[in-house]
Design a protein around this motif. Structure first.
Motif, PDB file in Angstrom:
ATOM      1  N   VAL A  11       0.845  -1.203   0.000  1.00 30.84           N
ATOM      2  CA  VAL A  11       0.000   0.000   0.000  1.00 30.84           C
ATOM      3  C   VAL A  11       0.876   1.248   0.000  1.00 30.84           C
ATOM      4  O   VAL A  11       1.972   1.247   0.565  1.00 30.84           O
ATOM      5  CB  VAL A  11      -0.960   0.032   1.221  1.00 30.84           C
ATOM      6  N   GLU A  18      -0.591   4.433   0.832  1.00 27.26           N
ATOM      7  CA  GLU A  18      -1.113   5.342   1.854  1.00 27.26           C
ATOM      8  C   GLU A  18      -0.472   5.093   3.234  1.00 27.26           C
ATOM      9  O   GLU A  18      -0.159   3.952   3.530  1.00 27.26           O
ATOM     10  CB  GLU A  18      -2.630   5.168   2.009  1.00 27.26           C
ATOM     11  N   ASP A  24      -1.680   5.336  10.844  1.00 25.86           N
ATOM     12  CA  ASP A  24      -1.656   5.136   9.391  1.00 25.86           C
ATOM     13  C   ASP A  24      -0.287   4.603   8.948  1.00 25.86           C
ATOM     14  O   ASP A  24      -0.193   3.754   8.064  1.00 25.86           O
ATOM     15  CB  ASP A  24      -1.974   6.447   8.661  1.00 25.86           C
ATOM     16  N   TRP A  25       0.762   5.129   9.569  1.00 20.60           N
ATOM     17  CA  TRP A  25       2.111   4.617   9.262  1.00 20.60           C
ATOM     18  C   TRP A  25       2.219   3.155   9.700  1.00 20.60           C
ATOM     19  O   TRP A  25       2.783   2.320   9.000  1.00 20.60           O
ATOM     20  CB  TRP A  25       3.188   5.444   9.988  1.00 20.60           C
ATOM     21  N   HIS A  51      -0.071   0.956   9.842  1.00 17.64           N
ATOM     22  CA  HIS A  51      -0.779   0.107   8.875  1.00 17.64           C
ATOM     23  C   HIS A  51       0.113  -0.149   7.656  1.00 17.64           C
ATOM     24  O   HIS A  51       0.266  -1.285   7.196  1.00 17.64           O
ATOM     25  CB  HIS A  51      -2.094   0.767   8.443  1.00 17.64           C
ATOM     26  N   ASN A  52       0.742   0.902   7.155  1.00 16.20           N
ATOM     27  CA  ASN A  52       1.619   0.765   5.988  1.00 16.20           C
ATOM     28  C   ASN A  52       2.792  -0.173   6.317  1.00 16.20           C
ATOM     29  O   ASN A  52       3.112  -1.076   5.536  1.00 16.20           O
ATOM     30  CB  ASN A  52       2.112   2.158   5.573  1.00 16.20           C
ATOM     31  N   TRP A  53       3.412   0.033   7.468  1.00 12.87           N
ATOM     32  CA  TRP A  53       4.555  -0.812   7.853  1.00 12.87           C
ATOM     33  C   TRP A  53       4.130  -2.273   8.001  1.00 12.87           C
ATOM     34  O   TRP A  53       4.887  -3.182   7.670  1.00 12.87           O
ATOM     35  CB  TRP A  53       5.169  -0.325   9.171  1.00 12.87           C
ATOM     36  N   ASN A  66       3.476  -3.598   4.305  1.00 11.66           N
ATOM     37  CA  ASN A  66       4.632  -3.541   3.394  1.00 11.66           C
ATOM     38  C   ASN A  66       5.884  -4.218   3.946  1.00 11.66           C
ATOM     39  O   ASN A  66       6.755  -4.604   3.164  1.00 11.66           O
ATOM     40  CB  ASN A  66       4.964  -2.078   3.072  1.00 11.66           C
ATOM     41  N   TRP A 115       5.448  10.925   0.844  1.00  9.03           N
ATOM     42  CA  TRP A 115       5.497   9.461   0.755  1.00  9.03           C
ATOM     43  C   TRP A 115       6.345   8.851   1.885  1.00  9.03           C
ATOM     44  O   TRP A 115       6.949   7.785   1.720  1.00  9.03           O
ATOM     45  CB  TRP A 115       6.113   9.020  -0.580  1.00  9.03           C
ATOM     46  N   ALA A 167       5.806   7.265   4.696  1.00  5.74           N
ATOM     47  CA  ALA A 167       5.512   5.897   5.135  1.00  5.74           C
ATOM     48  C   ALA A 167       5.975   4.897   4.077  1.00  5.74           C
ATOM     49  O   ALA A 167       6.660   3.910   4.388  1.00  5.74           O
ATOM     50  CB  ALA A 167       4.018   5.742   5.407  1.00  5.74           C
ATOM     51  N   TYR A 168       5.612   5.161   2.835  1.00  5.32           N
ATOM     52  CA  TYR A 168       5.929   4.226   1.741  1.00  5.32           C
ATOM     53  C   TYR A 168       7.442   4.122   1.518  1.00  5.32           C
ATOM     54  O   TYR A 168       7.986   3.014   1.404  1.00  5.32           O
ATOM     55  CB  TYR A 168       5.233   4.714   0.470  1.00  5.32           C
ATOM     56  N   THR A 197       9.089   2.119   4.300  1.00  2.00           N
ATOM     57  CA  THR A 197       8.816   0.669   4.280  1.00  2.00           C
ATOM     58  C   THR A 197       9.555  -0.018   3.133  1.00  2.00           C
ATOM     59  O   THR A 197      10.032  -1.142   3.293  1.00  2.00           O
ATOM     60  CB  THR A 197       7.310   0.349   4.179  1.00  2.00           C
TER      61      THR A 197
END
Ligand SMILES: NC(=O)c1ccc[n+]([C@@H]2O[C@H](COP(=O)([O-])OP(=O)(O)OC[C@H]3O[C@@H](n4cnc5c(N)ncnc54)[C@H](OP(=O)(O)O)[C@@H]3O)[C@@H](O)[C@H]2O)c1
Length: 261
Positions: free
Chosen positions: A97, A99, A111-112, A114-116, A119, A156, A158-159, A162
């Protein structure tokens, strides 16, 4: 086809995030190449379509729907590969993801997290569950990374963090597990829902210039369809040699095609 290639015809491959986009393309292509495929993602209907397409092309595939951040789902995916196909040769950690697309000052830690989880932690969990079987087959772990792993972009955070972490996971895995082959793959820009999300929502936090870059490439028809990098990733999942383990490789690396020539 070379003798090595023939020997890989009955491999079993798990592809995560296989309900659409790059993962669906990789799943279809490894199926066409003769592998037996276990597909997973949350969208049950779309997964069923991928399975049907693989079967219609003469391949073998099963779906294990679920959220890849759930350890129960992770275990079920690996168990399904062994129960249905008797062995596991490769996993493609593709589910990912983008986001939250937010600047650090405005971001929400959940939210971070969730991304971690999706990913990074999910690939770690799936790899760990698969390892005994991958060792037995001298198999492969293909981690779908990004140029964002090595190039920061405003909005970006978080992305980018990860994908950088995924690369270091890949390097560590290669050192710790010399029997398997671990690759982080950079698929380039791919015409998927993730790109549509960038065009739709990216202007909320990205720079105008960065956002315009993605919009412009799309308008010019310059973003490859998933099957293009998907084919390279399928080749790597089935044939990547042990001496490449630990590399962060581009999908269009000229060595990839030599693996099936
Ligand atoms: N598109 C690009 O330009 C680009 C560039 C560089 C790298 N990548 C990487 O390529 C990979 C595939 O991305 P894509 O572009 O194909 O994105 P996409 O179209 O958004 O597909 C993402 C896939 O991940 C699955 N997924 C998301 N959250 C999940 C969860 N909690 N549990 C299970 N599955 C989940 C989705 O399925 P469900 O929603 O059905 O669960 C979907 O199949 C990602 O790792 C991405 O970072 C993409």
């Amino acid at each position: 086809m070379s003798e090595d290639a023939k020997q890989t015809m009955n491999q079993t491959v798990i592809v995560t995030g296989a309900s659409r986009g790059l993962g669906a393309a990789v799943a279809r292509i490894v199926g066409e190449m003769g592998a037996r495929v276990v597909v997973t993602a949350r969208s049950e209907d779309k997964l069923a379509e991928v399975v049907t397409a693989i079967q219609a092309a003469g391949g073998a595939a099963i779906a294990v729907p679920g959220d890849i951040s759930d350890p129960v789902v992770v275990r079920a995916v690996v168990d399904a590969a062994i129960t249905h196909f008797g062995q596991l040769d490769a996993i493609v950690n593709n589910a990912g993801v983008l986001e939250p697309i937010t600047r650090i000052a405005e971001t929400d830690a959940h939210d971070w997290q969730h991304n971690w989880t999706i990913n990074v932690l999910a690939p770690v969990m799936l790899t760990q569950a698969a390892l005994p079987h991958l060792r037995a087959q001298k198999g492969r772990v293909i981690n779908i990374s990004s140029g964002a792993a090595v190039s920061a972009k405003i909005g970006w955070g978080a992305y980018c963090t990860t994908k950088a972490a995924l690369n270091m996971f890949n390097s560590t895995l290669a050192l710790e597990e010399p029997v398997i082959t671990a690759l982080a793959v950079r698929p380039g820009m791919v015409d998927t829902e993730m790109q549509a999300l960038i065009r739709r929502e990216g202007d909320s936090a990205m720079t105008e210039q960065d956002h315009a870059f993605f919009v412009g490439h799309h308008q010019q028809g310059e973003i490859p369809a998933p099957a293009i990098p998907g084919r390279a990733i399928a080749i790597l999942a089935l044939y990547a040699p042990p001496e490449w383990s630990g590399e962060f490789i581009r999908w269009d690396d000229e060595r990839v095609e030599t693996l099936i020539s």
